[in-house]
Design an enzyme around this catalytic site. Sequence first.
Site, PDB file in Angstrom:
ATOM      1  N   ILE A  42      -8.989  10.942  -4.346  1.00  0.00           N
ATOM      2  CA  ILE A  42      -8.389  12.226  -3.969  1.00  0.00           C
ATOM      3  C   ILE A  42      -6.864  12.144  -4.070  1.00  0.00           C
ATOM      4  CG2 ILE A  42      -8.144  13.938  -2.113  1.00  0.00           C
ATOM      5  CD1 ILE A  42     -11.063  13.054  -1.299  1.00  0.00           C
ATOM      6  N   CYS A  43      -6.311  10.997  -3.675  1.00  0.00           N
ATOM      7  CA  CYS A  43      -4.864  10.802  -3.792  1.00  0.00           C
ATOM      8  C   CYS A  43      -4.431  10.853  -5.261  1.00  0.00           C
ATOM      9  CB  CYS A  43      -4.441   9.480  -3.151  1.00  0.00           C
ATOM     10  SG  CYS A  43      -4.696   9.438  -1.373  1.00  0.00           S
ATOM     11  N   GLU A  44      -5.250  10.293  -6.140  1.00  0.00           N
ATOM     12  CA  GLU A  44      -4.955  10.336  -7.571  1.00  0.00           C
ATOM     13  C   GLU A  44      -4.915  11.781  -8.058  1.00  0.00           C
ATOM     14  OE1 GLU A  44      -7.003   9.006 -11.782  1.00  0.00           O
ATOM     15  OE2 GLU A  44      -7.155   7.618 -10.088  1.00  0.00           O
TER      16      GLU A  44
END
Length: 150
Positions: A42-44
Amino acid sequence: MKIGEEAPDFVLKDQNGEDFRLSDFRGKKVLLSFHPLAWTGICEKQMKALEENHERFEGLNVVPVGISVDPVPSKKAWAEHIGLKKLRILSDFWPHGGVAKLYGLFCEKEGFSERANVLIDEEGKVAFFKVYPIREVPDLEEIFKLLEGG
């Protein structure tokens, strides 16, 4: 943090080891996009969305940056791995989560920040502040709508 409040100044190193000082960007808006940890899905997606919209942000006088507690070498490897060319991602590694703490976004139990977007205006005041569910990619359209007066 509340809308209209003075944003705390800070200096962090980006993925290339260069200093990023918030107060150096007076006269521009700055989007601080906090994410828990590099090397996670999700951070990516969150960082790639900032990269993909970089020109759109620039056209609105906004400097977007990602921030997480990961150390600089990890941020550098991750930026290269996910293909970041323009976006600066900042290391809030030491003191651990210091900037996240300044903004009230550090999760002591987990040791990382909330997922959040904080927009700082040209005078250094908070214009937008939102914490997102940890498993949700922040919606940049909310910020574009605000910036474009929609």
